[in-house]
Design a protein around this motif. Structure first.
Motif, short mmCIF file in Angstrom:
data_model
loop_
_atom_site.label_atom_id
_atom_site.label_comp_id
_atom_site.label_asym_id
_atom_site.label_seq_id
_atom_site.Cartn_x
_atom_site.Cartn_y
_atom_site.Cartn_z
N VAL A 34 -4.00 5.40 4.10
CA VAL A 34 -5.03 5.32 3.06
C VAL A 34 -5.69 6.67 2.84
N TRP A 91 0.83 -1.20 0.00
CA TRP A 91 0.00 0.00 0.00
C TRP A 91 0.86 1.26 0.00
N SER A 127 0.80 3.86 -3.16
CA SER A 127 0.27 5.20 -2.91
C SER A 127 1.33 6.28 -3.09
N THR A 128 2.58 5.97 -2.74
CA THR A 128 3.65 6.96 -2.91
C THR A 128 3.95 7.19 -4.39
N HIS A 167 -2.59 9.31 1.67
CA HIS A 167 -1.76 8.92 0.53
C HIS A 167 -2.56 8.26 -0.59
N PHE A 168 -3.85 8.05 -0.36
CA PHE A 168 -4.66 7.45 -1.42
C PHE A 168 -5.92 8.27 -1.70
#
Length: 259
Positions: free
Chosen positions: A169, A91, A95-96, A172-173
């Motif tokens: 989450v 994850w 996301s990064t 970063h998402f």
């Protein structure tokens, strides 16, 4: 990896452990077992780890009830399966990379950002926070009548990972879908949306951390772990009044890192 160890709870017959059982219950032995399984993907229960990730959002108390069950069946509170850590790492990487794409970074800049986020923001800061919470809980939160018990560092790190996942989450998402067209527009709506996401993310971190330590029956006064909510809400209100956009600051910091 045990968050609590009691000589009395492990004693057999005459109140002493035989050498084989004593070796099995040492923190070093459990840490070795955990790290060994880190490279054996077939032995990891990714379905169960994914279940935990889902319930960290919808009902985090259920996740810690499972920690109680593990203590009863395996005599340890901390995870013995690194599947959650592996999924969290995936994850974090995905996301990064998405963050780098949204900020229009090049390939090498994105890789550099990824290394910073993984090894400094996640691992480095995580080790620091876990160690700090391990020290505080053992120094000030253990009940006087429960001095045979102690919060081990492995469990403190597990609690940090649990609390870090919802924050990851959200910031970063979910936030990626609003950065360019809403949050970074230099309008009140922009920093209202962005700062509210920060409020929810950090609030989740505080609450899930509180649940983790309040789940240990030998700790007292764990409600103090909720006290950071007061300065958090105050900072949120102050940021709206001053027009301080937390996400804009984060993006500027990320760009500065990869120069």
């Amino acid at each position: 990896m045990l968050p609590s160890t009691s000589v009395n709870s492990l004693a057999q017959g005459n109140g002493a452990l035989n050498p084989r059982d004593a070796a099995r219950h040492t923190a070093g032995a459990k840490r070795y077992k955990y790290l060994r399984r880190l490279f054996r993907f077939r032995q990891m229960d990714f379905e169960f780890a994914a279940w935990q990730m889902l319930y960290l959002f919808t009902s985090p108390q259920r996740v810690y009830r499972n920690f109680h069950y593990r203590k009863q069946t395996k005599d340890q509170w901390a995870r013995d399966d690194p599947a959650f850590l592996v999924l969290l790492s995936i994850w974090l990487c995905v996301s990064t990379i998405g963050f780098g794409f949204v900020l229009d970074m090049g390939f090498f800049e994105t890789i550099k950002l990824l290394l910073w986020v993984v090894f400094i923001d996640c691992v480095g800061v995580g080790l620091l926070i876990s160690t700090l919470m391990w020290f505080i809980s053992n120094k000030y939160l253990v009940k006087r009548q429960s001095r045979d018990y102690d919060v081990e560092w492995g469990y403190a790190f597990d609690v940090h990972l649990n609390a870090f996942y919802p924050l990851l989450v959200i910031l970063h998402f979910i936030q990626l879908f609003f950065i360019n067209h809403v949050i970074l527009t230099d309008t009140f709506i922009g920093y209202l949306v962005g700062n509210t996401l920060w409020l929810v993310a950090v609030g989740y971190y505080i609450y899930v951390t509180f649940l983790g330590y309040s789940a240990l029956p030998f700790l007292k006064n764990t409600v103090i772990l909720l006290y950071p909510f007061a300065p958090l809400i105050l900072l949120y209100a102050l940021s709206l009044a001053l027009g301080w956009n937390f996400t804009h600051t984060l993006c500027s910091f990320y760009k500065y890192r990869v120069k």
